[in-house]
Motif scaffolding. Structure first.
Motif, short mmCIF file in Angstrom:
data_model
loop_
_atom_site.label_atom_id
_atom_site.label_comp_id
_atom_site.label_asym_id
_atom_site.label_seq_id
_atom_site.Cartn_x
_atom_site.Cartn_y
_atom_site.Cartn_z
N ARG A 1 0.84 -1.21 0.00
CA ARG A 1 0.00 0.00 0.00
C ARG A 1 0.87 1.26 0.00
O ARG A 1 0.59 2.22 -0.70
CB ARG A 1 -0.93 0.02 1.23
CG ARG A 1 -2.09 -0.92 1.14
CD ARG A 1 -3.10 -0.69 2.27
NE ARG A 1 -2.53 -0.84 3.60
CZ ARG A 1 -2.43 -1.99 4.26
NH1 ARG A 1 -2.87 -3.11 3.71
NH2 ARG A 1 -1.91 -2.03 5.47
N TRP A 2 1.93 1.21 0.78
CA TRP A 2 2.83 2.35 0.90
C TRP A 2 3.51 2.63 -0.44
O TRP A 2 3.68 3.79 -0.85
CB TRP A 2 3.84 2.08 2.00
CG TRP A 2 4.68 3.23 2.42
CD1 TRP A 2 4.32 4.55 2.49
CD2 TRP A 2 6.03 3.17 2.86
NE1 TRP A 2 5.37 5.31 2.95
CE2 TRP A 2 6.43 4.48 3.19
CE3 TRP A 2 6.95 2.14 3.02
CZ2 TRP A 2 7.71 4.79 3.65
CZ3 TRP A 2 8.21 2.44 3.50
CH2 TRP A 2 8.59 3.76 3.80
N VAL B 1 1.46 4.66 -2.95
CA VAL B 1 1.35 6.11 -2.74
C VAL B 1 2.73 6.77 -2.79
O VAL B 1 2.93 7.86 -2.27
CB VAL B 1 0.63 6.46 -1.42
CG1 VAL B 1 -0.80 5.97 -1.44
CG2 VAL B 1 1.38 5.92 -0.20
N SER C 1 -0.07 5.86 3.92
CA SER C 1 -1.08 4.98 3.34
C SER C 1 -1.91 4.22 4.36
O SER C 1 -2.87 3.54 3.99
CB SER C 1 -0.38 3.97 2.43
OG SER C 1 0.58 3.24 3.18
#
Length: 174
Positions: A94-95, A98, A154
């Motif tokens: 997820r990180w 972004v 995130s």
């Protein structure tokens, strides 16, 4: 401004910052333990007792040696290493989506303060994987290291805000 207000106003860059500041407020030559900090932030009575007993070394030592330990809340479990690895891998993915952005210092501080005041925060055990990752405190709901999770742009808090329906403890929509 009272001492309790000054404690609430301190900028938290980390759990260590909070431990050092609380140690100073109590007149100690050393920081308090993370367990004492978490207990003071989650229990008004414990925090009041610390402040009341700061000029009484024997009473203060008794409080510092016996921080309040809350029982795990419903839905909490201690994450196993394999679950933590899966959770960390998902957070990393997820990180990366972004652009590896991090939360601003203000957002990080607000998130960390919310986590430290949450009834689900737990002091990490002595397990090797917590020591390896230098984890001081974990979330009882997801098992994440609260300092690391709060820094990632995130991430979201898994706990509902009891005072704001439809939002989590970080103020994000659920």
């Amino acid at each position: 401004m009272t001492t309790v207000q000054s404690l609430a106003e301190v900028k938290l860059g980390s759990i260590d910052d909070g431990c050092r500041h609380l140690g100073q407020v109590l007149g100690l030559d050393e920081p308090v333990s993370p367990a004492v900090l978490m207990s003071a932030l989650s229990s008004d009575e414990y925090a009041r007792n610390l402040l009341t007993c700061r000029k009484e070394p024997a009473f203060l030592r008794q409080l510092l040696d016996n921080p309040v330990r809350s029982a795990p809340a419903a839905g909490e479990t201690r994450a196993r290493p394999a679950e933590m690895l899966r959770s960390a891998s998902a957070a990393l993915a997820r990180w990366s989506k972004v652009g590896f952005s991090t939360a601003s210092d203000e957002v990080f501080e607000a998130r960390l303060r919310a986590c430290l005041g949450c009834p689900h925060v737990r002091q990490s055990s002595d397990a090797a994987y917590y020591k390896l990752m230098k984890t001081r405190a974990t979330c009882g709901l997801c098992g994440c290291d609260i300092e690391k999770k709060a820094r990632l742009g995130s991430e979201k808090c898994p706990g509902a805000d009891p005072n704001d329906y439809g939002r989590n403890r970080w103020g994000q929509p659920i």
